[in-house]
Design an enzyme around this catalytic site. Structure first.
Site, PDB file in Angstrom:
ATOM      1  CD  GLU B 119      -2.641   1.183   2.636  1.00  0.00           C
ATOM      2  OE1 GLU B 119      -2.258   0.496   3.598  1.00  0.00           O
ATOM      3  OE2 GLU B 119      -3.675   1.894   2.677  1.00  0.00           O
ATOM      4  CE  LYS B 196      -7.269   2.101   3.497  1.00  0.00           C
ATOM      5  NZ  LYS B 196      -5.921   2.426   4.055  1.00  0.00           N
ATOM      6  CB  CYS B 233      -4.967  -1.156   3.875  1.00  0.00           C
ATOM      7  SG  CYS B 233      -4.254  -1.222   5.547  1.00  0.00           S
TER       8      CYS B 233
END
Lengths: 379, 379
Positions: B119, B196, B233
């Site tokens: 990430e 994300k 994540c």
């Protein structure tokens, strides 16, 4: 692959790994260490006399100023069926009642507030046979069958909530069968029932030969010891099932199961534990022990289903978990939960707040349309 | 708690547990054994020279009559930031490009078809500081920034799909920042980007100081080596996020992450693996290594965030997984996937068929209403 004789992963790790490293191994495999419960020696003696394993652990939570600790002790029972599967139905049920009564006595001595038995606990797990008689004779009415009355007696005697997963015969609605858990309050009253929401259609375990998907949604039961729900067996593979129980307020979700070695043993430590993490709640995974008795099946091809591998455990919202019960012995796992940990972990991780459920409700509603066209980017 | 110096769980188990029992331990902890890949010795030499760990494993699937094996090799890269965080921004980025270029060379020698970096790979993980400059200067346009151009060059050179998670500056839409993964086709063309979907608001990691929840839904990218998606994540904590990528057709879901010891290490082996099981797909969990450099923060209270614990791994739809990369070293994990395993496990377990998504779409739509009243049964 070793068979059922191999006791447990935990025993093996304890035996071979030196203490300093064992601490690290356990931290990574089990999360924050659970404290061993100081259970009465009379309980251990009784367990030994009755030939079942007894283990106890406590999960702790931070102290709060405005809430006192909310302590509940849960009991998870895993057991084999005491009689051969060709014994008369009534005798098999009576033997199971007797066995469970003895285990519940020990649970009471250990201060258990809520106890849960394994899936369809009053019968051998016969759903792999596809035969009807005598197996369907093990079905009982949920509200006033002999097993529910038996559980009411236990509940009242021991001031204990009893979660009793049975094969239900619904005589009032077309005589259909359901895979049901009856929840009996510690007062002895029937709090209600909940039904298995997802039915396996896996190899020989196509249980839709016997019952269909539950029609009761995701009820949660308010008990004096916390809000509980029951996600029966195959529902543990469905993250949305856990989620809806959690959204409805469950702090403890029981997962009474019956699952065998080759198929699912490496999935077993993952799924209920992931649900505890993802939903900020405690989960209690219960599996049977023992071989699927050969006499279950008249078809030769069906005689070897392998063994149920036990390994019942409790997982907490912080990702920690107890060791598992044995892979091959009857057992009672006692876990003391401080339910304050649920809201505490909710406040740390905020998954409900960051979950974007509106978006998913919309996306799922779209995705189930037969002409749904997913977003796939190509060159 | 031991620190970053403890190499890995797998090393410890291998060292202490006798072979016969180790087989059982691994079966329960890792599922069906993955075959070690026979990678070229020149690749191991280069990895050693460049000081990173190289491991390779293969997941197998049953032979089919009508489909040939669909083999894809994925590469997962975990690394520390080579320069101190107070070096000039452009130098830090250049050093990371250089480091990754060297690792990608080795990946190419290992036959990797799709590579994914960690990430926000072009920068130190500065989101815990809450400071803006110089950290926001690491943001780049997704479609034509210098890092995307760098990845296009690598992709074309090595005929490799590159998944490049960066901090995105969207200059065309209000100059906002996003946490984005750019997917570059093996032809060198930008296939698209994904953002994300769930943003942590956990302790010092309240990343909503920098960017908000993604607005691109759940895109899947069709590559010559299979359909891929990227769950960045914190999205790994949200089972619905994995589910929607899977419903949209993803066979491999990458989870580039940055997560630290005390908070999440015991959750790490559970979540991506559960997603592989629940969604009949492969998941690739990637975490950083290294200390969160003290110079990241001007606030004393923020100086000790602990270390990123690496441990990147791949999980398969049958619940098996590779060992993890080291907890403290840069590394490249190569995994050969036979994508036929996805549909094979789908056909064994049938979770999509038994998932009852209509019911959940309805229940979720109800549950998000402010006046929703959950089903709670009381005495």
């Amino acid at each position: 692959m070793a068979g059922a004789e191999w006791g447990s992963l935990e025993q093996c790790l304890e035996k071979h790994i030196p203490p300093a490293e064992l601490r690290e191994v356990k931290r990574i495999l089990y999360g924050k260490e659970t404290r061993k419960l100081d259970l009465p020696s009379s309980a251990f003696e009784a367990a030994s006399r009755e030939d079942f394993e007894l283990q106890g652990y406590a999960f702790e939570a931070a102290e709060e100023q405005l809430r006192r600790p909310r302590i509940a002790r849960v009991g998870l029972v895993q057991n084999r069926t005491p009689l051969p599967t060709d014994a008369p139905v009534a005798e098999q049920v009576a033997a199971l009642h007797k066995r469970i009564e003895a285990i519940v006595e020990v649970a009471a001595a250990c201060g258990v507030n809520i106890i849960c038995f394994q899936e369809a606990w009053t019968m051998p797990f016969a759903f792999c046979t596809r035969e009807k008689l005598p197996w369907t004779e093990f079905a009982e009415p949920a509200e006033d069958g002999p097993t529910t009355r038996f559980c009411q007696k236990l509940a009242k005697k021991h001031d204990m909530v009893v979660v009793s997963p049975i094969l239900e015969r619904d005589g009032e609605h077309g005589d259909v069968l359901w895979n049901t858990a009856v929840v009996v309050s510690n007062s002895g009253a029937v709090l209600g029932k909940t039904r298995k929401n997802h039915i396996p259609r896996v190899g020989d375990f196509n249980e839709s030969t016997y019952y269909m998907e539950g029609n009761l949604g995701h009820p949660v039961f308010q008990t004096p010891f916390g809000r509980i729900a029951v996600n029966i067996c195959y529902g543990r593979h469905h993250p949305l099932n856990w989620l809806m129980y959690s959204i409805n307020g469950a702090e403890i979700i029981f997962n009474p199961s019956a699952t065998i070695g080759a198929l699912s043993e490496s999935l077993w430590p993952i799924e209920a534990r992931n649900a505890a993490i993802a939903n900020h709640c405690f989960t209690c995974a219960i599996n049977r022990v023992g071989l699927t008795n050969a006499s279950l099946c008249s078809f030769k091809a069906h005689r070897d289903f392998g063994y149920f591998y036990g390994s019942s455990y409790v997982a907490a919202p912080d990702g920690s978990r107890t060791p598992g019960l044995s892979r091959n012995q009857d057992g009672l796992l006692v876990a003391e939960l401080n339910l304050n940990l649920c809201r505490q972990m909710n406040d740390v991780w905020n998954f409900k707040m960051t979950g974007r459920y509106e978006m998913y409700a919309r996306e799922l509603a779209e995705a189930v349309k037969p002409n749904y066209s997913p977003t796939i980017l190509k060159e």
